[in-house]
Design a protein around this motif. Structure first.
Motif: not given
Length: 496
Positions: A127-129, A133-139, A158-159
């Motif tokens: 989850l840190d990765y 990566c400044r992710v916008e959609v997380l599942h 989270s991002s």
């Protein structure tokens, strides 16, 4: 944002032409300046523009022209999503080492844990990765009971660009460090079969000031979710779904002026819901596990609804909730109209019939008569899949009185009946709709038997009416569902 970019470009062009005119080149003698269209820019430059937009805004640029359609999918030169499925045979350290390096911007990160070997520290590294990566959609999803019990999701890690969060079968940590920054971009949270304390849930919502959609299904809370006292819902909330969750859903005093959609499925007696009286809903879904028949229960249900439902355009309601259209008093002299009587704006109605006996047909008559859905255009009816065997008492009372004369279905154009089995009550319902809907264009019957059956007890006039409508092309029989004609609430939370 994409439209703002286009508007800014147009404004800049206009300012440039005004500066040229100001230097003395005026009227027809002014040299025409070539227009610069965004769509004429090279793909590489347009993709560069898209990298500066959030995922949602990048997708919206597809409406600008054919050249922009689907260009957002290639806005990154590398793969823009990472999907990881951890199984028991996987080496977790190798999976971590295999993550793309150097870290880069991601649109989506999905982690499915199908092993009990994953430790909390390893989950945190994945989850840190995603956050880096400044992710916008997380599942995040677990598929073993052991993993679901021992792993916790920690939102503050989270991002900062997180826009959509989806958790399934995992616990939400109640530990939040001081100084946690709010997630201003987070608009959608979906929690399915998630365990969380009331405190953890409240802290999560406090970090989401711009949340628009909250979807809870099968969630287990250690105490009742009394949102009126302990949990502050964001004022930006537009849609709330609560299906088969533990705990009450009390929004009576919640400040949600923009709430437009509410979907509820569960036991109204064990986990009731209460909506703000001032709410102005556009769509409402109600499916109850047990009937609210009885004057007291009907009154309690009526209190849970907003005061004004005249703006409601889409309603899905199950047979257990249909008695809510009955008068609020047994005394006709003092009877008050229920809140469901104010549905003049309704355009689509879906009935989820858990049983289809004479009493249920009578409830449909009362509902349509009370609500006076004069502007109703689309009607969907889900009949029970299995054959329901009535008890002796039910069979002896299995008669329906005369159809109400006051029902107005003049604008009804489309009717779709699922699981139609040619039972007497079902035939009576369809013939009633044929008589009451003069503007009906299509009546689709999805049935295991496409040929009309001679069922005992069916009046010849009703059966003849159906056969004539079929011959005229108004009735269409099909063994399979028509995917082209689906209700607005196409997802049904309970097996019908």
């Amino acid at each position: 944002m994409a439209t703002d970019f286009v508007a800014a470009a147009a404004a800049a062009g206009g300012a440039k032409r005004r500066r040229v005119d100001a230097r003395g080149v005026q009227g027809e003698e002014a040299a025409a300046l070539p227009a610069v269209h965004l769509s004429s820019l090279p793909d590489e430059l347009r993709q560069r523009i898209l990298t500066h937009l959030p995922l949602k805004e990048a997708i919206r640029t597809g409406v600008l022209s054919l050249e922009w359609r689907d260009l957002w999918k290639s806005r990154w030169s590398h793969r823009s999503s990472v999907e990881i499925h951890l199984r028991s045979r996987n080496d977790l350290q190798k999976e971590l080492d295999a993550l793309p390096r150097p870290r880069r911007r991601l649109d989506r990160f999905s982690l499915i844990v199908d092993t009990c070997k994953l430790r909390s520290t390893e989950l945190r590294r994945f989850l840190d990765y995603a956050a880096e990566c400044r992710v916008e959609v997380l599942h995040v999803e677990t598929r073993t009971s052991t993993a679901a019990e021992k792993l916790n999701f920690h939102l503050p890690r989270s991002s900062p660009l997180l826009a959509r969060l989806s958790l399934r079968r995992i616990s939400v940590s109640k530990m939040y460090y001081k100084g946690a920054q709010p997630f201003h971009a987070l608009e959608v949270i979906r929690l399915h079969f998630v365990s969380m304390s009331e405190a953890a849930f409240g802290k999560m919502l406090l970090l989401c000031p711009n949340l628009r959609t909250l979807d809870l299904r099968g969630c287990d809370c250690s105490c009742s979710i009394n949102w009126s006292r302990f949990i502050l819902l964001p004022a930006s909330m537009r849609s709330v779904t609560c299906a088969e969750c533990d705990g009450a859903v009390n929004l009576k005093w919640a400040n949600v002026p923009r709430l437009q959609s509410f979907l509820y499925s569960g036991s109204f007696f064990d986990a009731p819901f209460v909506l703000p009286g001032v709410a102005t809903l556009s769509d409402l879904y109600i499916c109850l596990s047990s009937s609210i028949s009885g004057c007291f229960n009907i009154k309690e249900f009526d209190k849970s609804l907003p005061n004004d439902l005249s703006g409601l355009t889409v309603l899905t309601i199950c047979s257990n909730a249909l008695p809510a259209a009955s008068p609020l008093s047994d005394d006709e002299a003092t009877a008050q109209l229920p809140k469901l009587s104010n549905l003049q704006g309704l355009r689509e109605l879906q009935l989820l019939m858990l049983k289809m006996m004479a009493a249920n047909l009578a409830d449909i008559y009362v509902f349509l008569n009370t609500c006076q859905c004069a502007n109703l255009e689309r009607l969907f009816i889900h009949l029970p899949k299995s054959d329901y065997e009535p008890t002796e008492v039910e069979a002896s009372l299995d008669e329906v009185g005369e159809e109400p004369l006051e029902i107005n279905l003049d604008n009804l154009k489309i009717v779709k009946v699922m699981n139609f089995k040619w039972h007497r009550i079902e035939v009576q319902l369809v013939s009633f709709l044929l008589r009451k809907a003069p503007s009906l264009n299509k009546l689709l019957l999805v049935s295991p038997s496409v040929a009309p059956l001679d069922v005992a007890g069916v009046q010849d006039s009703d059966l003849l009416l159906l056969k004539e409508a079929q011959a005229d092309g108004k009735i269409m029989l099909s063994e399979s569902d028509d995917s082209a004609t689906q209700p607005y609430h196409s997802e049904v939370f309970i097996e019908v």
